[in-house]
Design a protein around this motif. Sequence first.
Motif, PDB file in Angstrom:
ATOM      1  N   ALA A 141       5.458   7.245  -6.652  1.00 33.30           N
ATOM      2  CA  ALA A 141       4.620   7.871  -5.628  1.00 33.30           C
ATOM      3  C   ALA A 141       3.325   8.397  -6.242  1.00 33.30           C
ATOM      4  O   ALA A 141       2.235   8.219  -5.671  1.00 33.30           O
ATOM      5  N   LYS A 142       3.442   9.037  -7.395  1.00 36.68           N
ATOM      6  CA  LYS A 142       2.246   9.578  -8.051  1.00 36.68           C
ATOM      7  C   LYS A 142       1.265   8.469  -8.405  1.00 36.68           C
ATOM      8  O   LYS A 142       0.044   8.612  -8.218  1.00 36.68           O
ATOM      9  N   THR A 143       1.800   7.347  -8.886  1.00 31.19           N
ATOM     10  CA  THR A 143       0.938   6.212  -9.223  1.00 31.19           C
ATOM     11  C   THR A 143       0.206   5.701  -7.990  1.00 31.19           C
ATOM     12  O   THR A 143      -1.005   5.437  -8.029  1.00 31.19           O
ATOM     13  N   LEU A 144       0.923   5.547  -6.886  1.00 28.95           N
ATOM     14  CA  LEU A 144       0.310   5.046  -5.656  1.00 28.95           C
ATOM     15  C   LEU A 144      -0.714   6.021  -5.105  1.00 28.95           C
ATOM     16  O   LEU A 144      -1.764   5.620  -4.583  1.00 28.95           O
ATOM     17  N   LEU A 145      -0.437   7.317  -5.209  1.00 33.27           N
ATOM     18  CA  LEU A 145      -1.376   8.325  -4.705  1.00 33.27           C
ATOM     19  C   LEU A 145      -2.680   8.318  -5.495  1.00 33.27           C
ATOM     20  O   LEU A 145      -3.767   8.502  -4.928  1.00 33.27           O
ATOM     21  N   ILE A 146      -2.571   8.097  -6.788  1.00 33.99           N
ATOM     22  CA  ILE A 146      -3.759   8.146  -7.649  1.00 33.99           C
ATOM     23  C   ILE A 146      -4.537   6.841  -7.622  1.00 33.99           C
ATOM     24  O   ILE A 146      -5.775   6.845  -7.640  1.00 33.99           O
TER      25      ILE A 146
ATOM     26  N   SER B 235      -4.354   4.209  -5.288  1.00 31.30           N
ATOM     27  CA  SER B 235      -4.586   3.502  -4.031  1.00 31.30           C
ATOM     28  C   SER B 235      -4.989   4.476  -2.934  1.00 31.30           C
ATOM     29  O   SER B 235      -4.880   5.697  -3.092  1.00 31.30           O
ATOM     30  N   ASP B 236      -5.443   3.908  -1.834  1.00 31.11           N
ATOM     31  CA  ASP B 236      -5.788   4.705  -0.655  1.00 31.11           C
ATOM     32  C   ASP B 236      -4.793   4.474   0.473  1.00 31.11           C
ATOM     33  O   ASP B 236      -5.117   4.690   1.649  1.00 31.11           O
ATOM     34  N   GLN B 237      -3.591   4.045   0.153  1.00 32.77           N
ATOM     35  CA  GLN B 237      -2.575   3.802   1.169  1.00 32.77           C
ATOM     36  C   GLN B 237      -2.230   5.097   1.903  1.00 32.77           C
ATOM     37  O   GLN B 237      -2.215   6.181   1.305  1.00 32.77           O
ATOM     38  N   PRO B 238      -1.958   5.015   3.197  1.00 38.81           N
ATOM     39  CA  PRO B 238      -1.541   6.198   3.945  1.00 38.81           C
ATOM     40  C   PRO B 238      -0.269   6.797   3.354  1.00 38.81           C
ATOM     41  O   PRO B 238       0.552   6.090   2.747  1.00 38.81           O
ATOM     42  N   LEU B 239      -0.080   8.093   3.542  1.00 37.89           N
ATOM     43  CA  LEU B 239       1.097   8.766   2.992  1.00 37.89           C
ATOM     44  C   LEU B 239       2.389   8.179   3.548  1.00 37.89           C
ATOM     45  O   LEU B 239       3.391   8.091   2.836  1.00 37.89           O
ATOM     46  N   THR B 240       2.377   7.764   4.815  1.00 36.16           N
ATOM     47  CA  THR B 240       3.579   7.168   5.403  1.00 36.16           C
ATOM     48  C   THR B 240       3.956   5.878   4.687  1.00 36.16           C
ATOM     49  O   THR B 240       5.136   5.619   4.414  1.00 36.16           O
ATOM     50  N   THR B 241       2.954   5.072   4.345  1.00 41.73           N
ATOM     51  CA  THR B 241       3.205   3.813   3.628  1.00 41.73           C
ATOM     52  C   THR B 241       3.782   4.090   2.247  1.00 41.73           C
ATOM     53  O   THR B 241       4.724   3.425   1.804  1.00 41.73           O
ATOM     54  N   ILE B 242       3.218   5.082   1.577  1.00 42.73           N
ATOM     55  CA  ILE B 242       3.714   5.440   0.240  1.00 42.73           C
ATOM     56  C   ILE B 242       5.131   5.990   0.327  1.00 42.73           C
ATOM     57  O   ILE B 242       5.989   5.675  -0.504  1.00 42.73           O
TER      58      ILE B 242
END
Length: 291
Positions: free
Chosen positions: A244-249, A251-258
Motif C-alpha cells: 500500500a505504501k508503495t502504491l501511495l507514493i 502512483s495516483d490511484q484512488p484510495l479505493t483501488t489501492i
Amino acid sequence: MSDHYDAFENLRKHNAVLHNSVSLHSGIQLAAWSNKRDNITQYCDHHTLSLYIADGYESYHKTAYGWKNGGGPDRFCLMPKESESVWDIRDDLSFVHLYCTDEHLREVGERVWDRSPASFTLDEKTFAQDPRITTLYRQFLLDCDWQQNANQLTLSTASTLLLTHLVQHYSNVQWQLPTVTGGLAPVALRTVLEYIDAHLSEPLLLSDLAAQVALSEYHFARMFRQSMGVAPHQFVMQRRMMHAKTLLISSDQPLTTIALACGFNSASHFSNRFKAATGFTPSQLRAARQR
C-alpha cells in the motif's frame, strides 16, 4: 456457508440476535450473538464451541440435579455432536459460537498428527475456563472485522488453533502436539513469499499458504515463524501495508483501488489499518509526498 449448522438455525428461531457471521475454510463457521430472556433446547449433528464474551451471569443450564448457572465473561461451553442441552437465558448474554463437524476434527488430526482414530468424540463442558481458548477468541476473533478479506488469514489461523486445542485437550484421543524444529527450506520459503506477494488482493487463508509447500497448517505456521520471526498472518499484513505504501507514493490511484489491491474491502477499513500500522493515514502520506 458450505455446511448447515443446526445450532445456528435453531438460535435464529429464538430471541437470539445475530451480530456477525462468517464461513471459514472447509465450511467452519463463526457467529457472534446476544440473547436475553430465552429458553432454548439444542440438539445438533455437529460440534459447537461457545465463549461468553460479556455478561451471562444469569444463564442457566439444565442438569440431572436441576438448573445450574456459572456463566460470565471468558467462560466457555463445548457441546459435542448429538448431545442435548437445555438453556434458560434470564438476562443479557453476549457470546461467540464456532461450529464444526467431525470431518473438520478428523482433518485437523490427519494434518497435524498424520494419524486418524476410528472416531473423534469431544468432552461436554459447561461454564468451563481455559486461558488458551480465551486468548484465541479475544486476540484473534474479537479484534478484527470478520467481513474484511484482509482478515481471513487471521480468522482461519484462529480456527485451526482452536480445533487443534480441542483435539489435544478435550477429545477422546488427547494427542500431544508434535515437536516442530527448524524453519522452511530456502526454496519452500521463497515459494511461499512469492505466492503471498502475488495474491495480496485476495482473502488469503492459512490453508492456501501451507498448500504451497505441502505442509499441514500447524507445521507450516510454526516453521514459517521460525524462518521469518512472525506468524504468517502478521507477515501478510506487513506485506499488505508495504505494498500500500508503495502504491501511495508511486502512483495516483484512488484510495479505493489501492485498498482493493491490498486485500481490503473498503477504503475506510484500509485507512484505519494503515494508520494503526504507520501512525498516519494514506491521505496524509500522499499529501506529504506532494509537498
